[in-house]
Design a protein around this motif. Structure first.
Motif, PDB file in Angstrom:
ATOM      1  N   GLN A 163     -56.774  64.709  -6.642  1.00  0.00           N
ATOM      2  CA  GLN A 163     -57.857  65.725  -6.316  1.00  0.00           C
ATOM      3  C   GLN A 163     -59.250  65.151  -6.928  1.00  0.00           C
ATOM      4  N   LEU A 164     -59.140  64.258  -7.536  1.00  0.00           N
ATOM      5  CA  LEU A 164     -60.437  63.598  -8.367  1.00  0.00           C
ATOM      6  C   LEU A 164     -60.186  62.039  -8.043  1.00  0.00           C
ATOM      7  N   GLY A 165     -60.000  61.727  -6.989  1.00  0.00           N
ATOM      8  CA  GLY A 165     -60.081  60.673  -6.372  1.00  0.00           C
ATOM      9  C   GLY A 165     -60.002  59.251  -7.049  1.00  0.00           C
ATOM     10  N   LEU A 166     -59.218  59.440  -7.813  1.00  0.00           N
ATOM     11  CA  LEU A 166     -58.405  58.485  -8.581  1.00  0.00           C
ATOM     12  C   LEU A 166     -57.336  57.539  -8.059  1.00  0.00           C
ATOM     13  N   ASN A 167     -57.623  56.156  -8.529  1.00  0.00           N
ATOM     14  CA  ASN A 167     -56.443  55.129  -7.839  1.00  0.00           C
ATOM     15  C   ASN A 167     -54.898  55.752  -8.050  1.00  0.00           C
ATOM     16  N   THR A 168     -54.629  55.471  -6.703  1.00  0.00           N
ATOM     17  CA  THR A 168     -53.233  56.079  -7.206  1.00  0.00           C
ATOM     18  C   THR A 168     -51.922  55.183  -6.543  1.00  0.00           C
ATOM     19  N   GLU A 169     -52.389  53.599  -6.378  1.00  0.00           N
ATOM     20  CA  GLU A 169     -51.734  52.930  -6.093  1.00  0.00           C
ATOM     21  C   GLU A 169     -50.504  52.191  -7.261  1.00  0.00           C
ATOM     22  N   ASP A 170     -51.158  52.382  -8.468  1.00  0.00           N
ATOM     23  CA  ASP A 170     -50.639  51.880  -9.426  1.00  0.00           C
ATOM     24  C   ASP A 170     -50.243  53.173 -10.498  1.00  0.00           C
ATOM     25  N   THR A 171     -48.143  53.675 -10.256  1.00  0.00           N
ATOM     26  CA  THR A 171     -48.291  54.677 -10.508  1.00  0.00           C
ATOM     27  C   THR A 171     -47.628  54.409 -12.207  1.00  0.00           C
ATOM     28  N   SER A 172     -47.902  52.935 -12.442  1.00  0.00           N
ATOM     29  CA  SER A 172     -47.609  52.641 -13.879  1.00  0.00           C
ATOM     30  C   SER A 172     -48.065  53.081 -15.244  1.00  0.00           C
ATOM     31  N   GLN A 173     -49.464  53.516 -14.412  1.00  0.00           N
ATOM     32  CA  GLN A 173     -50.618  53.489 -15.363  1.00  0.00           C
ATOM     33  C   GLN A 173     -50.838  55.302 -16.224  1.00  0.00           C
ATOM     34  N   PRO A 174     -51.253  54.527 -17.210  1.00  0.00           N
ATOM     35  CA  PRO A 174     -50.986  56.670 -17.812  1.00  0.00           C
ATOM     36  C   PRO A 174     -52.650  56.981 -18.257  1.00  0.00           C
ATOM     37  N   LEU A 175     -52.328  58.085 -17.836  1.00  0.00           N
ATOM     38  CA  LEU A 175     -53.581  58.630 -17.794  1.00  0.00           C
ATOM     39  C   LEU A 175     -53.667  59.762 -18.953  1.00  0.00           C
ATOM     40  N   VAL A 176     -55.464  59.537 -19.765  1.00  0.00           N
ATOM     41  CA  VAL A 176     -55.476  59.731 -20.984  1.00  0.00           C
ATOM     42  C   VAL A 176     -56.142  60.956 -20.834  1.00  0.00           C
ATOM     43  N   ALA A 177     -56.757  62.089 -21.214  1.00  0.00           N
ATOM     44  CA  ALA A 177     -57.681  63.574 -21.026  1.00  0.00           C
ATOM     45  C   ALA A 177     -58.491  63.186 -22.372  1.00  0.00           C
ATOM     46  N   CYS A 178     -59.218  64.685 -22.094  1.00  0.00           N
ATOM     47  CA  CYS A 178     -60.123  64.578 -23.084  1.00  0.00           C
ATOM     48  C   CYS A 178     -60.554  65.684 -22.467  1.00  0.00           C
ATOM     49  N   ILE A 179     -59.989  67.463 -23.290  1.00  0.00           N
ATOM     50  CA  ILE A 179     -60.976  68.465 -23.086  1.00  0.00           C
ATOM     51  C   ILE A 179     -61.328  68.526 -24.941  1.00  0.00           C
ATOM     52  N   ASN A 193     -62.437  53.867  -9.941  1.00  0.00           N
ATOM     53  CA  ASN A 193     -61.782  54.930  -9.712  1.00  0.00           C
ATOM     54  C   ASN A 193     -60.254  55.153 -10.647  1.00  0.00           C
ATOM     55  N   ASN A 194     -61.277  54.509 -12.615  1.00  0.00           N
ATOM     56  CA  ASN A 194     -59.563  54.775 -13.204  1.00  0.00           C
ATOM     57  C   ASN A 194     -60.002  55.806 -14.183  1.00  0.00           C
ATOM     58  N   ILE A 195     -61.564  56.097 -13.778  1.00  0.00           N
ATOM     59  CA  ILE A 195     -62.295  56.958 -14.830  1.00  0.00           C
ATOM     60  C   ILE A 195     -62.782  58.414 -14.277  1.00  0.00           C
ATOM     61  N   ARG A 196     -62.625  59.304 -14.633  1.00  0.00           N
ATOM     62  CA  ARG A 196     -63.476  60.878 -14.163  1.00  0.00           C
ATOM     63  C   ARG A 196     -64.316  61.157 -15.196  1.00  0.00           C
ATOM     64  N   ILE A 197     -65.229  61.769 -14.904  1.00  0.00           N
ATOM     65  CA  ILE A 197     -65.988  61.958 -16.070  1.00  0.00           C
ATOM     66  C   ILE A 197     -66.295  63.503 -15.493  1.00  0.00           C
ATOM     67  N   ILE A 198     -66.179  64.681 -16.038  1.00  0.00           N
ATOM     68  CA  ILE A 198     -66.326  66.112 -15.153  1.00  0.00           C
ATOM     69  C   ILE A 198     -66.548  66.735 -16.462  1.00  0.00           C
ATOM     70  N   LEU A 199     -68.311  66.787 -16.150  1.00  0.00           N
ATOM     71  CA  LEU A 199     -69.395  67.589 -17.482  1.00  0.00           C
ATOM     72  C   LEU A 199     -69.208  69.250 -17.002  1.00  0.00           C
ATOM     73  N   LYS A 200     -68.519  70.030 -17.435  1.00  0.00           N
ATOM     74  CA  LYS A 200     -68.617  71.356 -16.569  1.00  0.00           C
ATOM     75  C   LYS A 200     -67.454  72.191 -17.620  1.00  0.00           C
ATOM     76  N   TYR A 201     -67.627  73.396 -17.783  1.00  0.00           N
ATOM     77  CA  TYR A 201     -66.535  74.120 -18.386  1.00  0.00           C
ATOM     78  C   TYR A 201     -65.634  74.820 -17.054  1.00  0.00           C
ATOM     79  N   ASP A 202     -64.539  73.913 -17.305  1.00  0.00           N
ATOM     80  CA  ASP A 202     -63.439  74.758 -16.012  1.00  0.00           C
ATOM     81  C   ASP A 202     -62.209  74.935 -16.567  1.00  0.00           C
TER      82      ASP A 202
END
Ligand code: ADP
Length: 491
Positions: free
Chosen positions: A285-301, A353-362
């Protein structure tokens, strides 16, 4: 006076500036809804009073209708009419006050950050009390939250109690002492408070700036005060008899990965396949790289304000990329230069493709991110309680937090041998420099990639921790009961 000796249900009214999900900026909204629901479940009559903001989520209210009566309330020498709307939010009865004042106080297309916030909320506090007074209800507890509705405490005792509206005891919860509501002393008179009486060191005068301080008024004029800090320690110490720290809970119906309607796939601690599916879905959905399934996804909200450790959030983005992980930031800032600064970072990293910064309230996206992420970063400079670490754990996202305030009361380092193994649930660091955060992230990454079974057990353990409101609501219930009993002279 007849007393009913038993602990029958109380009539509790929360007066607040936010409530999830109709009018949410941050944790205050979650607390008002979560605590309100938990108290209702325990058999109390709970009602909420909010401003009728033009930017509210109207679709979250059922049976919204305007009452026939118009409530007139005092402001700056005149009486103004208020329309009162009622509706149900999350099963709780809510009153929405719509002032008919030329300043259109709650028609600003945003909740806070207006030049006249002090006036807006002193108006609202007075109108809310006027509504309760005119309703003739016999209320046991009026619970006000943060400086925006702390006006209620002095207004109640100085103006309404003397008119015979005195059945209630006042509880003031300050969720964040960063914001105390200060203004030049004369501004206090807009809502009808007596400036001469209150502009005193032992009443509402700010402890440092010679202004008037509304949060201080909340402490001085309430029967019960919960949570604390930040410059008002002396006032809190003076009122320590009525001061209690209660760790918030989270609303476990709203935040439940096994029923969450925002998620692509629901899941639970015993079925983590679903969590993996949410990760795949979000990455696409966010257009992040999906090839490497071993990458951890770190989040901040987060709200992007200095309290939240902005330099460390920025650093965590780059450090995660350096360690081969992926990062999603969902944040919005009420401060224009901070918003612009992060827009700059987002522009710079747009092609990564490994970073998405979404600047809104959602709200919806926030649920998907909690579910999809493996790790959740909260590097706050200070944190009175913090809810995101609890939500993250419930969704199996392991918290990486700075050891401060409510974060150090709820997150315990996986490698800390001084802490019982069963309590260890995340990764913590102490200092505010980048290096301490970096090594903490490295430790988490190392477990994630080298010890997947250990990681999985940690995820499952975190998901099963009880962060519900049941226990904190019982503590509030006890405080309410004893304040009411004291008022009736039965202690
Ligand atoms: P604070 O009250 O200081 O903002 P808390 O951790 O107590 O911090 O509560 C934050 C709440 O706001 C959480 O429910 C979190 O999910 C939510 N939140 C913060 N920023 C956003 C955002 N940009 N979009 C959606 N939800 C957000």
């Amino acid at each position: 006076l007849t007393l009913s000796g038993n602990s029958s249900g109380l009539h509790v009214v929360h007066i607040a500036a936010e409530m999830a999900p109709v009018a949410k900026v941050g944790g205050l909204a979650d607390v008002v809804a979560g605590l309100g629901k938990a108290l209702q479940t325990k058999g109390h009559l709970v009602e909420i009073i909010l401003p009728k903001y033009d930017c509210m989520q109207l679709d979250q209210i059922t049976n919204l209708k305007v009452l026939d009566v118009v409530i007139k309330s005092y402001f700056d020498g005149n009486l103004f009419s208020n329309n009162v709307w009622t509706g149900t939010v999350e099963g709780l009865p809510v009153y929405f006050i719509e002032p008919q004042h030329p300043s259109k106080f709650f028609w600003r297309a945003q909740y806070y950050g207006e030049h006249d916030d002090f006036k807006r909320y002193s108006y609202f506090s007075r109108a809310a009390l006027e509504l309760l007074y005119q309703s003739g209800k016999k209320i046991d507890i009026i619970h006000c939250h943060d400086w925006q509705t702390a006006f209620v405490a002095p207004l109640y005792w100085d103006i309404y109690a003397t008119r015979g509206f005195n059945s209630a005891r006042i509880c003031f919860t300050c969720h964040n002492f960063e914001y105390q509501g200060t203004a030049p002393a004369p501004d206090l008179s807009y809502c009808g408070l007596d400036v001469e009486r209150l502009d005193r060191a032992d009443r509402m005068q700010d402890n440092a700036h010679g202004r008037i301080n509304v949060a201080k008024g909340g402490i001085v004029y309430s029967n019960i005060v919960t949570t604390g800090g930040h410059g008002l320690q002396d006032t809190l110490k003076m009122h320590s008899r009525k001061f209690v720290g209660i760790l918030n809970g989270i609303d476990t119906e709203t935040w439940n990965p096994s029923t969450d309607r925002f998620l692509a796939v629901q899941y639970s601690a015993t079925d983590l396949q679903g969590k993996a599916a949410n990760k795949t879905f979000l990455r696409k959905q966010l257009g992040l790289n999906t090839e490497d399934t071993s990458q951890p996804l770190v989040a901040c909200i987060t709200r992007l304000v200095p309290q939240k450790g902005l330099h460390l959030i920025r650093h965590a983005i780059y450090k995660t990329a350096e360690l081969g992980g992926q990062f999603v930031l969902l944040g919005s800032s009420p401060v224009p230069h901070i918003q612009r600064e992060f827009e700059g970072v987002a522009d710079q990293l747009q092609k990564n493709n490994n970073i998405r910064i979404i600047l809104k309230y959602d709200e919806a996206l926030s649920h998907c991110i909690y579910a999809a992420s493996d790790m959740f970063i909260i590097p706050s400079m200070f944190e009175p309680c913090g809810l995101t670490q609890m939500i993250a754990m419930r969704y199996g996202s392991v918290p990486i937090v700075r050891k401060t305030g409510g974060l150090s009361d709820s997150v315990f380092d996986f490698d800390d041998e001084k802490i019982p193994v069963e309590l260890r649930n995340g990764f913590t660091f102490a200092r505010t420099d980048e290096q301490d955060l970096s090594s903490c992230l490295e430790r988490a990454f190392s477990y994630y990639s080298r010890k997947p079974m250990v990681w999985k057990q940690l995820v499952q353990k975190d998901m099963q921790i009880d962060f519900g409101w049941d226990s904190p609501a019982s503590q509030y219930e006890d405080l309410y009961q004893s304040a009411v009993a004291q008022a009736r002279g039965v202690t």
